[in-house]
Design an enzyme around this catalytic site. Structure first.
Site, PDB file in Angstrom:
ATOM      1  N   GLU A  75       0.816  -1.203   0.000  1.00 31.10           N
ATOM      2  CA  GLU A  75       0.000   0.000   0.000  1.00 31.10           C
ATOM      3  C   GLU A  75       0.859   1.267   0.000  1.00 31.10           C
ATOM      4  O   GLU A  75       0.542   2.233  -0.682  1.00 31.10           O
ATOM      5  CB  GLU A  75      -0.920   0.000   1.222  1.00 31.10           C
ATOM      6  CG  GLU A  75      -2.081   0.961   1.070  1.00 31.10           C
ATOM      7  CD  GLU A  75      -2.966   0.984   2.306  1.00 31.10           C
ATOM      8  OE1 GLU A  75      -2.680   0.278   3.281  1.00 31.10           O
ATOM      9  OE2 GLU A  75      -3.963   1.725   2.273  1.00 31.10           O
ATOM     10  N   ASP A  76       1.936   1.278   0.744  1.00 25.36           N
ATOM     11  CA  ASP A  76       2.658   2.525   0.997  1.00 25.36           C
ATOM     12  C   ASP A  76       4.031   2.642   0.332  1.00 25.36           C
ATOM     13  O   ASP A  76       4.691   3.663   0.478  1.00 25.36           O
ATOM     14  CB  ASP A  76       2.856   2.727   2.513  1.00 25.36           C
ATOM     15  CG  ASP A  76       1.524   2.893   3.224  1.00 25.36           C
ATOM     16  OD1 ASP A  76       0.544   3.241   2.552  1.00 25.36           O
ATOM     17  OD2 ASP A  76       1.464   2.661   4.447  1.00 25.36           O
TER      18      ASP A  76
END
Ligand code: MN
Length: 509
Positions: A75-76
């Site tokens: 996600e990051d």
């Protein structure tokens, strides 16, 4: 916490090969998050490492622990699922994917102005993620716990949002999975941010009360201990103090009067066997006068999340009111750790078992919703690969999720009727169903339920299942239970009928 400490904590539970995989995962994640910082100013990697450490302390299998280290990478950071799958295997990749999807479901919710209705949808989404692999939710709970414990570094609006979401989504989820200890941790933390004034007021109130009653309770505890040992019962007695958040909820029900709360501090008796539980109950009732309406047998009838215990509240000769909770070690362990206990590293199975439902054979009946969701999710997955944009509640539009007044979640087919719900909760309750209240309003037996409904079953001891109900159930489960109850009452009718005939004949003579 750093890599070395994490590996040290993991060492006793996993073999060398597993530890080397974990180490590799920490290195991979450290590199991926290299220039990121937490709001606290600490390097980002401290977060996934703490999450992973929590998963170790819950006794989770190594794949979950590795996925914990990697949970924010897709996600990051620039890391991809393919990379993770290549380096750590498809099972870990699938767990990370699941955690990422749950985050997406959450950010959908954050955009919504109207918070509550969307939360319920989101809850369903989370449940579907559970359907893929319930370990995803367990990882997510560890993630949430760390985020809550570092909430002070976020701006106040974010604190409030995060805390509310924790109470509305994550603590019911922990409860649903039977993870009582985690639920309590989440609630205490979230509540302390949502209403710090009330939190501190109650904290002081509890402290004052306990100071008064601890000594008296100590005397009772010693008395009970002696009585049980005389009967050759091997027991452990502990005091358990009600959590601040559950006191807050309970106070709302009794108009804020703390004198009406009998279980501020309870005595918990842990024994060896189920039979011992009932023996202890008998002995307590011979020592003290029980409050009949407060005897609860959650062993014969476990709570929907699998919680088992006997509860009783007694009045001592000094007019002191004391609640006892009696359970076996196994019940205690389950009550604290819930579903996480089924993934214990002592009974490690391959990830395949988790996703293909074999693992859940040992789950209590109350967890059958997980099996059902896993089956559906697996079916969908095999039919066509579900990509992240297909991961949508609409796929599941034939299912609805409804709640009991306590917030337990039940899933039912669309157009299910109130009696379907009642039989899902418990057939003994359904048997005496007299009327239903949905979202606090009277609800006819023939009106379908809707997603997010809160359903209260109004029972009447004299009320019995009726033949007409056969038109008022839609699920196979409800139909089977109803039919067997109707057969039973039929036999009873025949017997009472026969008895009446005999009696009448006797009278004639
Ligand atoms: Mn995270």
């Amino acid at each position: 916490m750093n890599k070395g400490e994490l590996i040290d904590h993991a060492r006793p539970y996993y073999d060398e090969y597993q530890l080397s995989r974990l180490e590799q995962a920490v290195d991979f994640s450290t590199l991926a998050h290299i220039n990121q910082k937490r709001a606290s100013g600490e390097p980002y990697i401290t977060h996934p490492i703490t999450v992973s450490d929590t998963l170790i302390s819950w006794g989770m299998d190594i794949d979950s622990v590795i996925a914990g280290v990697l949970h924010d990478t897709v996600e990051d950071t620039n890391a991809s699922l393919e990379q993770i799958s290549e380096k750590f295997g498809p099972d870990v990749a699938q767990l990370v994917d699941g955690v990422t999807k749950v985050s997406q479901a959450r950010s959908d919710m954050k955009d919504m102005q109207d918070y509550l209705p969307k939360t319920k949808d989101n809850l369903s989404k989370l449940l579907i993620a559970v359907g893929q692999d319930v370990r995803v939710i367990i990882i997510k709970l560890a993630d949430r716990l760390h985020n809550l414990s570092t909430l002070q570094y976020l701006p106040i609006e974010k604190q409030i949002k995060n805390a509310r979401e924790s109470l509305e989504v994550f603590s019911p989820m922990a409860d649903r999975l039977g993870m009582g200890h985690v639920r309590m941790q989440i609630e205490e933390l979230a509540f302390s941010y949502l209403d710090p004034i009330e939190f501190n007021r109650l904290k002081i109130l509890i402290k004052k009360r306990l100071g008064k009653s601890t000594r008296k309770l100590g005397k009772i505890r010693a008395e009970v201990d002696i009585a049980l040992k005389e009967q050759k019962l091997n027991v452990e007695i502990n005091g358990r103090v009600k959590s601040i958040y559950s006191l807050h909820k309970k106070l709302a029900k009794v108009n804020g009067n703390i004198d009406d709360i009998y279980d501020l501090m309870a005595l918990r008796i842990v024994v060896e066997t189920k039979e011992d539980c009932y023996r202890v109950l008998g002995i307590l009732h011979s020592l003290y006068k029980p409050m009949i309406s407060r005897i609860k047998d959650y062993i014969a009838t476990p709570k929907p999340n699998g919680y088992q215990s006997l509860h009783t509240t007694v009045i001592t000769p000094n007019e002191q009111i004391v609640e006892f909770q009696i359970r076996t070690k196994k019940m205690h362990e389950y009550g604290e750790r819930g579903l996480a206990a089924s993934f214990h590293y002592h009974e490690q199975k391959s990830s395949k078992n988790y996703t293909e439902k074999k693992n859940v054979s040992s789950l209590p009946d109350s967890m059958s919703w997980i099996t059902q969701l896993q089956e559906v999710a697996l079916k969908l997955k095999n039919e066509e690969s579900i990509t992240s944009d297909q991961f949508n509640i609409d796929i599941f539009k034939d299912r609805i999720f409804v709640h009991s007044p306590k917030g337990d979640i039940y899933d039912l087919p669309e157009n299910a009727l109130p009696l379907d719900f009642a039989y899902l909760v418990h057939s003994d309750i359904a048997k005496h169903a007299y009327s239903f209240k949905v979202n606090s309003r009277i609800h006819p037996f023939d009106k379908p339920l809707k997603n997010g409904d809160i359903i209260e079953i109004v029972t009447n001891k004299l009320s019995r299942p009726k033949y007409a109900w056969r038109q008022l159930v839609t699920t196979t489960h409800a139909r089977n239970r109803l039919n067997s109850q109707l057969r039973q009452s039929n036999v009873v009718d025949l017997i009472t009928g026969a008895a009446n005939i005999i009696r009448r004949k006797k009278v004639k003579k």
